[in-house]
Write a protein that holds these residues in place. Structure first.
Motif, PDB file in Angstrom:
ATOM      1  N   LYS A 136     -31.417   0.042   2.732  1.00  0.00           N
ATOM      2  CA  LYS A 136     -30.667  -1.152   2.302  1.00  0.00           C
ATOM      3  C   LYS A 136     -29.344  -0.737   1.662  1.00  0.00           C
ATOM      4  CE  LYS A 136     -33.801  -4.488   2.941  1.00  0.00           C
ATOM      5  NZ  LYS A 136     -33.590  -5.723   3.642  1.00  0.00           N
ATOM      6  N   ILE A 137     -28.343  -1.603   1.807  1.00  0.00           N
ATOM      7  CA  ILE A 137     -27.058  -1.378   1.156  1.00  0.00           C
ATOM      8  C   ILE A 137     -27.211  -1.737  -0.319  1.00  0.00           C
ATOM      9  CG2 ILE A 137     -24.632  -2.056   1.082  1.00  0.00           C
ATOM     10  CD1 ILE A 137     -25.088  -2.952   4.103  1.00  0.00           C
ATOM     11  N   VAL A 138     -26.867  -0.808  -1.197  1.00  0.00           N
ATOM     12  CA  VAL A 138     -26.983  -1.057  -2.639  1.00  0.00           C
ATOM     13  C   VAL A 138     -25.618  -1.241  -3.298  1.00  0.00           C
ATOM     14  CG1 VAL A 138     -29.229   0.052  -2.859  1.00  0.00           C
ATOM     15  CG2 VAL A 138     -27.139   1.403  -3.196  1.00  0.00           C
ATOM     16  N   GLU A 139     -24.585  -0.712  -2.667  1.00  0.00           N
ATOM     17  CA  GLU A 139     -23.225  -0.956  -3.144  1.00  0.00           C
ATOM     18  C   GLU A 139     -22.278  -0.783  -1.976  1.00  0.00           C
ATOM     19  OE1 GLU A 139     -21.640   1.985  -5.996  1.00  0.00           O
ATOM     20  OE2 GLU A 139     -23.386   3.211  -5.533  1.00  0.00           O
ATOM     21  N   GLU A 140     -21.180  -1.553  -2.039  1.00  0.00           N
ATOM     22  CA  GLU A 140     -20.208  -1.529  -0.952  1.00  0.00           C
ATOM     23  C   GLU A 140     -18.810  -1.692  -1.534  1.00  0.00           C
ATOM     24  OE1 GLU A 140     -20.568  -3.698   3.115  1.00  0.00           O
ATOM     25  OE2 GLU A 140     -19.613  -5.118   1.734  1.00  0.00           O
ATOM     26  N   TYR A 141     -17.877  -0.911  -1.006  1.00  0.00           N
ATOM     27  CA  TYR A 141     -16.483  -0.986  -1.433  1.00  0.00           C
ATOM     28  C   TYR A 141     -15.629  -1.207  -0.196  1.00  0.00           C
ATOM     29  CZ  TYR A 141     -18.401   1.026  -5.652  1.00  0.00           C
ATOM     30  OH  TYR A 141     -19.156   1.227  -6.774  1.00  0.00           O
ATOM     31  N   GLY A 142     -14.651  -2.103  -0.308  1.00  0.00           N
ATOM     32  CA  GLY A 142     -13.755  -2.383   0.803  1.00  0.00           C
ATOM     33  C   GLY A 142     -12.316  -2.266   0.367  1.00  0.00           C
ATOM     34  N   TYR A 143     -11.488  -1.712   1.247  1.00  0.00           N
ATOM     35  CA  TYR A 143     -10.094  -1.460   0.915  1.00  0.00           C
ATOM     36  C   TYR A 143      -9.181  -1.867   2.069  1.00  0.00           C
ATOM     37  CZ  TYR A 143     -12.553   1.527  -2.362  1.00  0.00           C
ATOM     38  OH  TYR A 143     -13.416   1.998  -3.312  1.00  0.00           O
ATOM     39  N   TRP A 144      -8.185  -2.697   1.773  1.00  0.00           N
ATOM     40  CA  TRP A 144      -7.176  -3.096   2.732  1.00  0.00           C
ATOM     41  C   TRP A 144      -5.994  -3.681   1.981  1.00  0.00           C
ATOM     42  CZ3 TRP A 144     -12.021  -5.210   2.288  1.00  0.00           C
ATOM     43  CH2 TRP A 144     -12.094  -6.472   1.730  1.00  0.00           C
ATOM     44  N   ASP A 145      -4.866  -3.792   2.665  1.00  0.00           N
ATOM     45  CA  ASP A 145      -3.650  -4.336   2.067  1.00  0.00           C
ATOM     46  C   ASP A 145      -3.439  -5.748   2.608  1.00  0.00           C
ATOM     47  OD1 ASP A 145      -1.143  -4.985   1.113  1.00  0.00           O
ATOM     48  OD2 ASP A 145      -0.100  -3.384   2.189  1.00  0.00           O
ATOM     49  N   ASN A 146      -3.705  -6.741   1.770  1.00  0.00           N
ATOM     50  CA  ASN A 146      -3.525  -8.131   2.189  1.00  0.00           C
ATOM     51  C   ASN A 146      -2.302  -8.762   1.527  1.00  0.00           C
ATOM     52  OD1 ASN A 146      -4.647  -8.230  -0.342  1.00  0.00           O
ATOM     53  ND2 ASN A 146      -6.134  -9.819   0.135  1.00  0.00           N
ATOM     54  N   SER A 147      -1.367  -7.928   1.079  1.00  0.00           N
ATOM     55  CA  SER A 147      -0.204  -8.448   0.347  1.00  0.00           C
ATOM     56  C   SER A 147       0.655  -9.383   1.194  1.00  0.00           C
ATOM     57  CB  SER A 147       0.639  -7.302  -0.212  1.00  0.00           C
ATOM     58  OG  SER A 147       1.058  -6.429   0.812  1.00  0.00           O
ATOM     59  N   GLU A 148       0.804  -9.116   2.484  1.00  0.00           N
ATOM     60  CA  GLU A 148       1.596  -9.999   3.343  1.00  0.00           C
ATOM     61  C   GLU A 148       0.974 -11.396   3.404  1.00  0.00           C
ATOM     62  OE1 GLU A 148       3.441 -10.158   7.890  1.00  0.00           O
ATOM     63  OE2 GLU A 148       1.985  -8.613   7.382  1.00  0.00           O
ATOM     64  N   ILE A 149      -0.337 -11.466   3.486  1.00  0.00           N
ATOM     65  CA  ILE A 149      -1.024 -12.761   3.512  1.00  0.00           C
ATOM     66  C   ILE A 149      -0.830 -13.479   2.184  1.00  0.00           C
ATOM     67  CG2 ILE A 149      -3.285 -13.895   3.625  1.00  0.00           C
ATOM     68  CD1 ILE A 149      -4.136 -11.686   5.600  1.00  0.00           C
ATOM     69  N   VAL A 150      -1.001 -12.764   1.084  1.00  0.00           N
ATOM     70  CA  VAL A 150      -0.859 -13.366  -0.247  1.00  0.00           C
ATOM     71  C   VAL A 150       0.554 -13.930  -0.422  1.00  0.00           C
ATOM     72  CG1 VAL A 150      -0.839 -12.878  -2.732  1.00  0.00           C
ATOM     73  CG2 VAL A 150      -2.666 -11.953  -1.292  1.00  0.00           C
ATOM     74  N   LEU A 151       1.560 -13.171  -0.028  1.00  0.00           N
ATOM     75  CA  LEU A 151       2.947 -13.644  -0.138  1.00  0.00           C
ATOM     76  C   LEU A 151       3.183 -14.894   0.710  1.00  0.00           C
ATOM     77  CD1 LEU A 151       4.893 -10.258  -0.113  1.00  0.00           C
ATOM     78  CD2 LEU A 151       4.587 -11.817  -2.053  1.00  0.00           C
ATOM     79  N   ASP A 152       2.636 -14.909   1.919  1.00  0.00           N
ATOM     80  CA  ASP A 152       2.808 -16.077   2.781  1.00  0.00           C
ATOM     81  C   ASP A 152       2.074 -17.301   2.225  1.00  0.00           C
ATOM     82  OD1 ASP A 152       4.476 -14.701   4.464  1.00  0.00           O
ATOM     83  OD2 ASP A 152       2.964 -14.347   6.022  1.00  0.00           O
ATOM     84  N   ILE A 153       0.900 -17.097   1.646  1.00  0.00           N
ATOM     85  CA  ILE A 153       0.176 -18.215   1.019  1.00  0.00           C
ATOM     86  C   ILE A 153       0.985 -18.756  -0.160  1.00  0.00           C
ATOM     87  CG2 ILE A 153      -1.864 -18.802  -0.368  1.00  0.00           C
ATOM     88  CD1 ILE A 153      -3.477 -16.955   1.515  1.00  0.00           C
ATOM     89  N   GLN A 154       1.581 -17.865  -0.932  1.00  0.00           N
ATOM     90  CA  GLN A 154       2.420 -18.311  -2.058  1.00  0.00           C
ATOM     91  C   GLN A 154       3.614 -19.122  -1.565  1.00  0.00           C
ATOM     92  OE1 GLN A 154       3.193 -14.534  -3.970  1.00  0.00           O
ATOM     93  NE2 GLN A 154       1.419 -14.743  -5.340  1.00  0.00           N
TER      94      GLN A 154
END
Length: 172
Positions: A136-154
């Motif tokens: 079973k998965i007990v911990e998970e870490y995810g990494y990506w750059d979503n700054s372009e999406i955040v700026l467009d949402i703003q």
């Protein structure tokens, strides 16, 4: 002498065959993680938790102290998915066993999504790593750059607020 050489070769062969696998691209843990990722990609939110331990924590672009429970993470995934049409491409998986004996599955992929509100396409590489205990998965870490999406949402929110302000000033 011949028997001694055969015995030596047998010991070497036996020892070589019993070495612990510390890196692989095929394992039951990888198969489980592929199923968890398939549930994510297919938005099969009801099935997704079965791959995780009850106490699992998911830290997507946050530090461990801000990690979410599986149910909290799924609610966030649902909210995020509502704003996009998306796919995951170019998937790669590997499993490693650390010097401490921890089993981790690493995932790399490309997330490609079209934001429904602006019809813009985003292509974002991302990496997840998940630790397994007893399948079973007990911990998970995810990494990506979503700054372009955040700026467009703003930008979208600022434009919407500007329109609302204009409408309110006209009404008054």
């Amino acid at each position: 002498m011949k028997n001694l050489i055969l015995l030596g070769l047998t010991v070497i062969l036996f020892t070589a065959c019993n070495q612990e696998v510390r890196y692989t691209q095929q394992s039951p843990e990888i198969d489980t993680y592929k199923k968890a990722m398939d549930d994510y990609k297919n938005m099969n939110w009801e099935s997704m938790p079965k791959h995780y331990a009850d106490t699992a924590k998911i830290a997507s672009n946050v530090i461990e102290e801000k990690a979410l429970t599986v149910s909290q993470a799924i609610e966030k995934y649902k909210q995020d998915a509502a704003g996009f049409d998306w796919v995951v491409e170019k998937e790669e998986y590997e499993m490693v066993v650390t010097d401490k004996g921890e089993t981790w599955v690493n995932f790399w992929g490309i997330w490609k999504g079209t934001m429904k509100s602006n019809n813009k396409v985003y292509v974002i590489p991302f990496h997840n790593t998940a630790r397994f205990i007893d399948g079973k998965i007990v911990e998970e870490y995810g990494y990506w750059d979503n700054s372009e999406i955040v700026l467009d949402i703003q930008k979208i929110e600022a434009a919407e607020n500007s329109v609302l302000s204009e409408e309110n000033s006209i009404d008054n």
